[in-house]
Write an enzyme that holds these catalytic residues in place. Structure first.
Site, mmCIF file in Angstrom:
data_model
loop_
_atom_site.group_PDB
_atom_site.id
_atom_site.type_symbol
_atom_site.label_atom_id
_atom_site.label_comp_id
_atom_site.label_asym_id
_atom_site.label_seq_id
_atom_site.Cartn_x
_atom_site.Cartn_y
_atom_site.Cartn_z
ATOM 1 N N GLU A 2 -3.777 1.649 -7.355
ATOM 2 C CA GLU A 2 -4.010 2.683 -6.346
ATOM 3 C C GLU A 2 -3.182 3.929 -6.651
ATOM 4 O O GLU A 2 -2.047 4.051 -6.177
ATOM 5 C CB GLU A 2 -3.624 2.121 -4.976
ATOM 6 C CG GLU A 2 -4.520 0.992 -4.511
ATOM 7 C CD GLU A 2 -5.161 1.347 -3.180
ATOM 8 O OE1 GLU A 2 -6.379 1.206 -3.073
ATOM 9 O OE2 GLU A 2 -4.441 1.785 -2.276
ATOM 10 N N HIS A 7 0.855 -1.191 0.000
ATOM 11 C CA HIS A 7 0.000 0.000 0.000
ATOM 12 C C HIS A 7 0.893 1.244 0.000
ATOM 13 O O HIS A 7 1.949 1.264 0.633
ATOM 14 C CB HIS A 7 -0.912 -0.020 1.232
ATOM 15 C CG HIS A 7 -1.977 1.023 1.185
ATOM 16 N ND1 HIS A 7 -1.728 2.353 1.445
ATOM 17 C CD2 HIS A 7 -3.291 0.936 0.859
ATOM 18 C CE1 HIS A 7 -2.850 3.033 1.305
ATOM 19 N NE2 HIS A 7 -3.818 2.204 0.951
HETATM 20 P P1 PGA Z 1 -9.567 6.034 0.242
HETATM 21 O O1 PGA Z 1 -8.405 4.979 0.565
HETATM 22 O O2 PGA Z 1 -10.771 5.244 -0.187
HETATM 23 O O3 PGA Z 1 -9.786 6.748 1.547
HETATM 24 O O4 PGA Z 1 -9.072 6.907 -0.834
HETATM 25 C C1 PGA Z 1 -8.146 3.970 -0.351
HETATM 26 C C2 PGA Z 1 -6.928 3.188 0.036
HETATM 27 O O5 PGA Z 1 -6.111 3.653 0.833
HETATM 28 O O6 PGA Z 1 -6.750 2.102 -0.455
#
Ligand code: PGA
Length: 226
Positions: free
Chosen positions: A147, A90
């Protein structure tokens, strides 16, 4: 096909908030497979609330096996709690904890040995190198989570065109399930699930009632403009 929905709580919530969350989310609609990803301290409490269509995910894992690694939680220990999926790579871990493509591979290897599916988070610049490193290590079973860093927690979700472009790129690398994460909400989830196998949700997963709406919209049971 069921849509995969990951609820990443990050370092949020205390023990007394677990049961109320599951109560307000209720049973997920048939069209979705929900994976709840609480902090390590809340995994056991969350495990008590699993039901059909709801499984347990972790946010982090040790790159080492069970052993003398103070402070780490091994993949086998996660599996022992019933964890089926675990985030790796992540952007918050890459930014604050030095996680790299290399540690992502090591962690994924540990997860694979314990039959826990890695959910590998990547942004565009390193998607190909991360994918290649996983394949070189013989890791073929994982979920790829696109992401974009600028979209995480900012309300600036990226366009469907951009996600489609990355999805096409990922398809050329292999046929692993592909999910999008970055400011997914009740307003936009319907569109992302049309072009992805699912979504990874942070902020909009924290409030049980709001998240329950995200699930019904993702399953196509409620129009997104309701
Ligand atoms: P968010 O986070 O939905 O708050 O943008 C997504 C993530 O960290 O995977």
């Amino acid at each position: 096909m069921q849509k995969l929905i990951f609820a990443n709580w990050k370092s949020q919530k205390l023990q007394n908030q677990v049961e109320p969350w599951f109560t307000s989310v209720g049973a997920p609609p048939a069209g979705v497979q929900l994976v709840v990803m609480p902090s390590t301290t809340l995994l056991s409490a969350s495990a008590a609330h699993l039901s059909t269509g709801v499984s347990l995910g972790a946010q982090n894992v040790s790159q080492f096996p069970i052993g003398a690694y103070t402070g780490e939680v091994a993949a086998a220990q996660l599996a022992d709690l019933g964890v089926t999926h675990c985030l790796v790579g992540h952007s918050e871990r890459r930014q604050y904890f030095g996680e790299t493509n290399d540690t992502v591979v090591k962690k994924s290897e540990q997860l694979q040995l314990s039959m826990v599916t890695p959910v590998v988070c990547v942004d565009e610049p390193y998607i190909e190198s991360q994918y290649a490193a996983l394949q070189a290590a013989g890791i073929h079973t994982f979920v790829l989570a696109y992401e974009p860093v600028a979209a995480i927690g900012t309300g600036k979700n990226v366009s469907l065109e951009q996600v489609t472009k990355i999805r096409e790129m990922a398809k050329k690398l292999g046929d692993t399930p592909f999910v999008y994460g970055g400011s997914v909400s009740v307003e936009n989830v319907a569109e992302y699930v049309l072009i992805c196998d699912g979504v990874l949700i942070g902020s909009a997963s924290l409030d049980g009632q709001e998240f329950s709406r995200v699930l019904t919209i993702a399953a196509g049971e409620e129009p997104s403009f309701a």
